[in-house]
Design a protein around this motif. Structure first.
Motif, PDB file in Angstrom:
ATOM      1  N   MET A 149       4.992  -0.213 -11.055  1.00  0.00           N
ATOM      2  CA  MET A 149       4.779  -0.782  -9.722  1.00  0.00           C
ATOM      3  C   MET A 149       3.505  -1.621  -9.731  1.00  0.00           C
ATOM      4  O   MET A 149       2.459  -1.199 -10.223  1.00  0.00           O
ATOM      5  N   ARG A 150       3.588  -2.835  -9.213  1.00  0.00           N
ATOM      6  CA  ARG A 150       2.434  -3.726  -9.119  1.00  0.00           C
ATOM      7  C   ARG A 150       1.810  -3.584  -7.737  1.00  0.00           C
ATOM      8  O   ARG A 150       2.470  -3.818  -6.721  1.00  0.00           O
ATOM      9  N   ILE A 151       0.552  -3.207  -7.707  1.00  0.00           N
ATOM     10  CA  ILE A 151      -0.142  -2.901  -6.453  1.00  0.00           C
ATOM     11  C   ILE A 151      -1.330  -3.835  -6.279  1.00  0.00           C
ATOM     12  O   ILE A 151      -2.102  -4.055  -7.225  1.00  0.00           O
ATOM     13  N   VAL A 152      -1.492  -4.375  -5.086  1.00  0.00           N
ATOM     14  CA  VAL A 152      -2.717  -5.071  -4.709  1.00  0.00           C
ATOM     15  C   VAL A 152      -3.452  -4.178  -3.722  1.00  0.00           C
ATOM     16  O   VAL A 152      -2.906  -3.810  -2.674  1.00  0.00           O
ATOM     17  N   LEU A 153      -4.675  -3.818  -4.074  1.00  0.00           N
ATOM     18  CA  LEU A 153      -5.483  -2.895  -3.266  1.00  0.00           C
ATOM     19  C   LEU A 153      -6.566  -3.670  -2.528  1.00  0.00           C
ATOM     20  O   LEU A 153      -7.430  -4.292  -3.153  1.00  0.00           O
ATOM     21  N   PHE A 154      -6.526  -3.655  -1.203  1.00  0.00           N
ATOM     22  CA  PHE A 154      -7.567  -4.273  -0.383  1.00  0.00           C
ATOM     23  C   PHE A 154      -8.675  -3.249  -0.140  1.00  0.00           C
ATOM     24  O   PHE A 154      -8.402  -2.117   0.296  1.00  0.00           O
ATOM     25  N   THR A 155      -9.925  -3.655  -0.390  1.00  0.00           N
ATOM     26  CA  THR A 155     -11.061  -2.754  -0.205  1.00  0.00           C
ATOM     27  C   THR A 155     -12.178  -3.453   0.570  1.00  0.00           C
ATOM     28  O   THR A 155     -12.197  -4.678   0.689  1.00  0.00           O
TER      29      THR A 155
ATOM     30  N   ARG B 122      -1.347   6.692 -13.495  1.00  0.00           N
ATOM     31  CA  ARG B 122       0.069   6.995 -13.311  1.00  0.00           C
ATOM     32  C   ARG B 122       0.965   5.838 -13.723  1.00  0.00           C
ATOM     33  O   ARG B 122       2.154   5.815 -13.382  1.00  0.00           O
ATOM     34  N   GLY B 123       0.379   4.884 -14.435  1.00  0.00           N
ATOM     35  CA  GLY B 123       1.164   3.819 -15.035  1.00  0.00           C
ATOM     36  C   GLY B 123       1.393   2.590 -14.184  1.00  0.00           C
ATOM     37  O   GLY B 123       2.190   1.717 -14.558  1.00  0.00           O
ATOM     38  N   HIS B 124       0.699   2.474 -13.060  1.00  0.00           N
ATOM     39  CA  HIS B 124       0.901   1.332 -12.170  1.00  0.00           C
ATOM     40  C   HIS B 124      -0.134   0.237 -12.452  1.00  0.00           C
ATOM     41  O   HIS B 124      -1.263   0.511 -12.871  1.00  0.00           O
ATOM     42  N   ASN B 125       0.251  -0.974 -12.194  1.00  0.00           N
ATOM     43  CA  ASN B 125      -0.639  -2.129 -12.360  1.00  0.00           C
ATOM     44  C   ASN B 125      -1.364  -2.370 -11.042  1.00  0.00           C
ATOM     45  O   ASN B 125      -0.728  -2.668 -10.024  1.00  0.00           O
TER      46      ASN B 125
ATOM     47  N   ILE C 285       0.504  10.561  -2.908  1.00  0.00           N
ATOM     48  CA  ILE C 285       0.329   9.173  -2.475  1.00  0.00           C
ATOM     49  C   ILE C 285       1.251   8.243  -3.266  1.00  0.00           C
ATOM     50  O   ILE C 285       1.906   7.360  -2.699  1.00  0.00           O
ATOM     51  N   ALA C 286       1.308   8.446  -4.573  1.00  0.00           N
ATOM     52  CA  ALA C 286       2.170   7.607  -5.417  1.00  0.00           C
ATOM     53  C   ALA C 286       3.637   7.735  -5.004  1.00  0.00           C
ATOM     54  O   ALA C 286       4.391   6.746  -5.012  1.00  0.00           O
ATOM     55  N   LEU C 287       4.040   8.934  -4.634  1.00  0.00           N
ATOM     56  CA  LEU C 287       5.418   9.162  -4.192  1.00  0.00           C
ATOM     57  C   LEU C 287       5.714   8.390  -2.903  1.00  0.00           C
ATOM     58  O   LEU C 287       6.786   7.782  -2.757  1.00  0.00           O
ATOM     59  N   ILE C 288       4.756   8.389  -1.992  1.00  0.00           N
ATOM     60  CA  ILE C 288       4.931   7.641  -0.746  1.00  0.00           C
ATOM     61  C   ILE C 288       4.975   6.137  -1.027  1.00  0.00           C
ATOM     62  O   ILE C 288       5.780   5.401  -0.440  1.00  0.00           O
ATOM     63  N   TYR C 289       4.108   5.664  -1.923  1.00  0.00           N
ATOM     64  CA  TYR C 289       4.131   4.250  -2.303  1.00  0.00           C
ATOM     65  C   TYR C 289       5.536   3.855  -2.785  1.00  0.00           C
ATOM     66  O   TYR C 289       6.087   2.818  -2.380  1.00  0.00           O
ATOM     67  N   LYS C 290       6.092   4.654  -3.660  1.00  0.00           N
ATOM     68  CA  LYS C 290       7.425   4.351  -4.197  1.00  0.00           C
ATOM     69  C   LYS C 290       8.481   4.357  -3.095  1.00  0.00           C
ATOM     70  O   LYS C 290       9.400   3.532  -3.096  1.00  0.00           O
TER      71      LYS C 290
END
Length: 391
Positions: free
Chosen positions: A1-7, A31-34, A373-378
């Protein structure tokens, strides 16, 4: 999963939010996500100016420069946009039609701007700013809250029923564990040049109104009046403001009250390990980290009988009423009685209370938090893909 994180931008010099963002970033990568991070950079903020104007220059960087730069930047579309904090709400409209999720911590500033707390007055520009934040996150549709109380506050501010609104309790961002309190008190006492060999009462927090540091001093003064040999009080955290210093000058027990500032993470952990009790009568919280940290360190906790403090403390903490703005009598009376009872526990009773706290603190496991959290993202990405398929 490719994630863009706003901080939040680094020039805000905050502590808790960057830690949370780093936990998300590192946890998802493990957990293997980008994961790639997006935030505002200092442009106008670098201009020499008085502190008051610096704030407004920072707003230009956050809400004018960053949105323009984000729209102009050519980038591959990620699977999910993640906002580390609901206070980043003004950026939500940039991706509201794409798969996204907003992490929500507390709505104290939002509620204060609505006049919810007589202890905290908010000026006109402060109210406008909170409205601006609210305008943004209201356009979101997926949320993860750190407590049930936070989720309830979120729902009160939203104008719609979100697609997803989940509660995921925080996980520890460092290791807290018990240690030999006798040795810890000796070492900490040497570092502070204090006699802590018989133990001390502890509070951890800053000067925010909801941390109720004044209430801690009031409660300790009343307790000391009835217990002349009271253990000293250590208030670990931000340097006290003028109001706290002025009140301490009036205290008969002021010689036993010590504000401890500039503690390292290790010293904070030691403070928990050597304390007789954590006195944490917050008026409000988003989560209440010190409650869980103290319990994980083998320190009993007395806190406020209200959410989310009782969510975090569970059945292992002892509770007292919330300090009312005008009437403190019940808070003081019950608080003193609770302190006396807890500090008079025999060895077996105290051990049982400590063990209950250690078991309760196991709920706040970082790995399990990140897994959830990862489960919810998916789930969000999957639902968004299903919506596209229907179109």
């Amino acid at each position: 999963m490719r994630i863009v994180l706003f901080t939040h931008p680094a020039f805000l010099n905050s502590n808790s939010m960057p830690r949370y963002a780093r936990m998300l970033e590192q946890g998802m990568r493990e957990r293997g996500h980008n994961v790639s991070v997006r935030t505002a950079r200092a442009f106008f903020y670098k201009t020499p100016a008085p502190k008051f104007f610096k704030k407004w220059l920072g707003y230009l960087d956050q809400y004018l420069v960053f949105p323009l730069a984000f729209k102009l930047r050519r980038q591959a579309e990620p699977d999910l946009y993640v906002f580390a904090d609901q206070a980043l709400g003004p950026w939500v409209p940039l991706v509201k039609k794409k798969a996204h999720v907003i992490h929500c911590h507390d709505f104290l500033a939002q509620r204060a701007a609505e006049g919810a707390f007589p202890e905290q007055a908010v000026g006109t520009t402060g109210r406008w700013y909170q409205q601006f934040i609210r305008w943004g996150y209201r356009q979101g549709n997926c949320f993860i809250c750190i407590s049930e109380k936070t989720r309830q506050d979120l729902q009160a501010f939203l104008k719609h029923t979100p697609q997803i609104s989940e509660v995921v309790y925080n996980g520890f961002n460092q290791e807290f564990k018990p240690n030999n309190p006798v040795e810890v008190r000796k070492d900490l006492g040497l570092a502070l040049n204090l006699d802590l060999n018989t133990g001390y009462i502890l509070h951890v927090g800053g000067n925010q109104f909801y941390k109720n540091r004044l209430g801690v001093l009031e409660l300790y003064e009343a307790y000391s009046a009835q217990n002349p040999d009271a253990a000293p009080l250590l208030l670990v955290g931000t340097a006290p403001n003028e109001n706290l210093l002025a009140y301490r000058k009036t205290m008969h027990s002021k010689a036993r009250v010590h504000f401890c500032t500039g503690f390292s993470d290790e010293q904070v952990r030691m403070a928990y390990q050597g304390a007789l009790v954590l006195l944490y009568p917050s008026l409000e919280e988003g989560f209440g980290w010190p409650i869980a940290e103290a319990q994980a360190s083998g320190c009993p906790v007395i806190t406020t009988a209200a959410a989310p403090m009782n969510e975090v403390g569970g059945e292992a903490a002892w509770y007292i009423p919330r300090r009312k703005h005008q009437d403190h009598e019940e808070f003081i009376t019950t608080g003193v009685a609770r302190l006396e009872m807890l500090l008079d526990l025999n060895d077996r009773e105290r051990l049982n209370l400590v063990e209950a706290g250690l078991q309760n603190a196991k709920r706040f496991n970082t790995s399990k938090t990140l897994d959830h959290i990862a489960l919810i993202y998916k789930q969000i990405v999957s639902q968004k893909w299903s919506e596209k398929e229907k179109l």
